[in-house]
Design an enzyme around this catalytic site. Structure first.
Site, PDB file in Angstrom:
ATOM      1  CB  SER A 196      -0.941   0.019   1.205  1.00  7.94           C
ATOM      2  OG  SER A 196      -0.192  -0.063   2.385  1.00  7.94           O
ATOM      3  NE  ARG A 234      -9.423   7.115  -3.870  1.00  6.97           N
ATOM      4  CZ  ARG A 234      -8.744   6.967  -2.734  1.00  6.97           C
ATOM      5  NH1 ARG A 234      -7.452   6.702  -2.779  1.00  6.97           N
ATOM      6  NH2 ARG A 234      -9.361   7.074  -1.553  1.00  6.97           N
ATOM      7  CB  VAL A 235      -6.394  11.944  -6.249  1.00  2.89           C
ATOM      8  CG1 VAL A 235      -5.567  12.600  -5.152  1.00  2.89           C
ATOM      9  CG2 VAL A 235      -5.592  11.853  -7.539  1.00  2.89           C
ATOM     10  N   GLY A 236      -6.956  10.170  -3.426  1.00  2.00           N
ATOM     11  CA  GLY A 236      -7.542  10.260  -2.099  1.00  2.00           C
ATOM     12  C   GLY A 236      -7.062  11.489  -1.355  1.00  2.00           C
ATOM     13  CG  ASP A 237      -6.815  11.243   2.959  1.00  2.00           C
ATOM     14  OD1 ASP A 237      -6.931  10.084   2.497  1.00  2.00           O
ATOM     15  OD2 ASP A 237      -6.202  11.487   4.011  1.00  2.00           O
ATOM     16  CB  THR A 278      -2.226   6.323   4.283  1.00  2.00           C
ATOM     17  OG1 THR A 278      -3.243   6.168   3.302  1.00  2.00           O
ATOM     18  CG2 THR A 278      -1.387   7.544   3.970  1.00  2.00           C
ATOM     19  CB  THR A 318      -1.069   6.273   0.291  1.00  2.00           C
ATOM     20  OG1 THR A 318      -1.927   5.149   0.275  1.00  2.00           O
ATOM     21  CG2 THR A 318      -1.672   7.375  -0.560  1.00  2.00           C
ATOM     22  CB  THR A 340      -4.356   6.194   7.893  1.00  2.00           C
ATOM     23  OG1 THR A 340      -4.234   5.035   7.058  1.00  2.00           O
ATOM     24  CG2 THR A 340      -4.899   5.761   9.252  1.00  2.00           C
ATOM     25  N   GLY A 341      -6.955   5.866   6.155  1.00  2.00           N
ATOM     26  CA  GLY A 341      -8.292   5.310   6.018  1.00  2.00           C
ATOM     27  C   GLY A 341      -8.924   5.713   4.692  1.00  2.00           C
ATOM     28  CG  LEU A 342     -13.240   5.669   2.250  1.00  2.00           C
ATOM     29  CD1 LEU A 342     -12.659   4.750   1.183  1.00  2.00           C
ATOM     30  CD2 LEU A 342     -14.697   5.297   2.527  1.00  2.00           C
ATOM     31  N   GLY A 343     -10.022   7.813   2.086  1.00  2.00           N
ATOM     32  CA  GLY A 343      -9.693   9.193   1.798  1.00  2.00           C
ATOM     33  C   GLY A 343     -10.862  10.068   1.438  1.00  2.00           C
TER      34      GLY A 343
END
Length: 336
Positions: A94, A224-227, A196, A214, A247-250
């Protein structure tokens, strides 16, 4: 990776992931220390500096950052070199090389870094470069920009001496091939799909820096881009106040700009622990389906006090302070 000893029993109804990916969660992590809570923070002794904290059980990363701090180098140097340890670990799936790919089989990486002056650099959707944290630092220091994306980020990295490398390891390729048999996109809480590495450090001068790196959600949609690489969401530093990382679901962190929120709450007088708890509370309030995803925060203030909180059991924080490198259990909201 040891940090990938995740929950197996928290709100899994209606969720699923391929067996190969779920099997990546290791079982060899040491039992973490007592959970951080508002009560335990209140009884802590006066904290000492320098210090390093990071999301998940990453003792090698915090040990490297601590080593850099002991050499008298800056918190920024410690962050970069600590994060690089995880990025170079091909067994992890990850962060950096070996990250689980998007649904088209491409490993794309996001990372950002912030220094004591509030300067920021980031890369998103970058392929073929092992150390996005280092590229992010170069973006911050050597360009007039703060964020580079996709092929532009990769081209910049190569232009300043970074080498292209195939990031899709055999293990990650096999996991992706297994996933394609169903192509079912239903992430399980705390399994290798939104892990992350976020790291915060205070050096001997009391200056704070942070970084976040991450490969994002496994089998995400292309692009897709997260936080993680977005300032104020995955990471925020204010050297007068403190820092926070997520960390987690961005997607959920982005919607509440969680790391910035935590720093602002600390500015208003809340402890790092109280601020992390309120930030999770904001997500709970706005997301009735919170039982289906995980978010965790860690934070540090200018005094060197730390805090951490998450939605579900299973998230841990690594803390290197007073010559002790320990994995600490994090208190959580959903105890039902």
């Amino acid at each position: 990776m040891k940090r990938r000893k995740f929950i197996q029993n928290a709100s899994l109804s209606g969720l699923g992931v391929v067996a190969g990916a779920a099997a990546l969660a290791c079982n060899d992590a040491k039992k973490p220390s007592e959970a951080i809570t508002s009560a335990t923070v209140a009884t802590n002794n006066v904290p000492t500096k320098p210090l390093v904290i990071a999301t998940w059980n990453v003792p090698n990363a915090t040990a490297k950052a601590w080593e850099v701090l002991q050499e008298g180098k800056s918190a920024l140097d410690a962050i970069e070199q600590g994060c690089m340890i995880e990025e170079a670990n091909a067994e992890g799936q990850s962060v950096g090389i070996g990250g689980l790919p998007d649904r088209d089989g491409r490993v794309t990486l996001d990372a950002c870094i912030m220094n004591k002056g509030g300067d920021y650099g980031a890369v998103v959707c970058m392929q073929n470069i092992v150390h996005p944290i280092s590229v992010a630092r170069k973006v911050m220091q050597d360009t007039p920009h703060v964020l580079l994306a996709g092929t532009g980020a990769e081209q910049f990295a190569v232009s300043i001496g970074f080498k292209r490398e195939n990031l899709l390891t055999e293990a990650s390729r096999k996991a992706w091939e297994e996933w394609k048999k169903t192509s079912e996109y239903k992430p399980i809480i705390n399994i290798e799909n939104h892990d992350t590495i976020g790291m915060l450090a205070i050096d001997k001068n009391g200056d704070i820096s942070g970084g976040c790196t991450t490969s994002g959600l496994a089998y995400k949609m292309a692009g897709r881009v997260g936080d993680s690489a977005i300032i104020g969401s995955g990471l925020f530093i204010d050297n007068e106040v403190g820092g926070a990382t997520a960390t987690g679901l961005g997607e959920e962190v982005l919607k509440t700009v969680g790391s910035f929120l935590i720093v602002e709450l600390m500015r208003q007088g809340k402890s790092p622990q109280q601020a992390c708890e309120e930030a999770i509370g904001r997500i709970i309030k706005k997301s009735p389906d919170f039982k289906d995803f995980q978010v965790g925060y860690i934070a540090v203030n200018k005094k060197g006090e730390t805090g951490a909180y998450c939605i579900h059991e299973g998230f841990t924080m690594m803390r290197y302070q007073d010559n002790v490198n320990e994995n600490v259990a994090v208190d959580f909201y959903n105890k039902s």
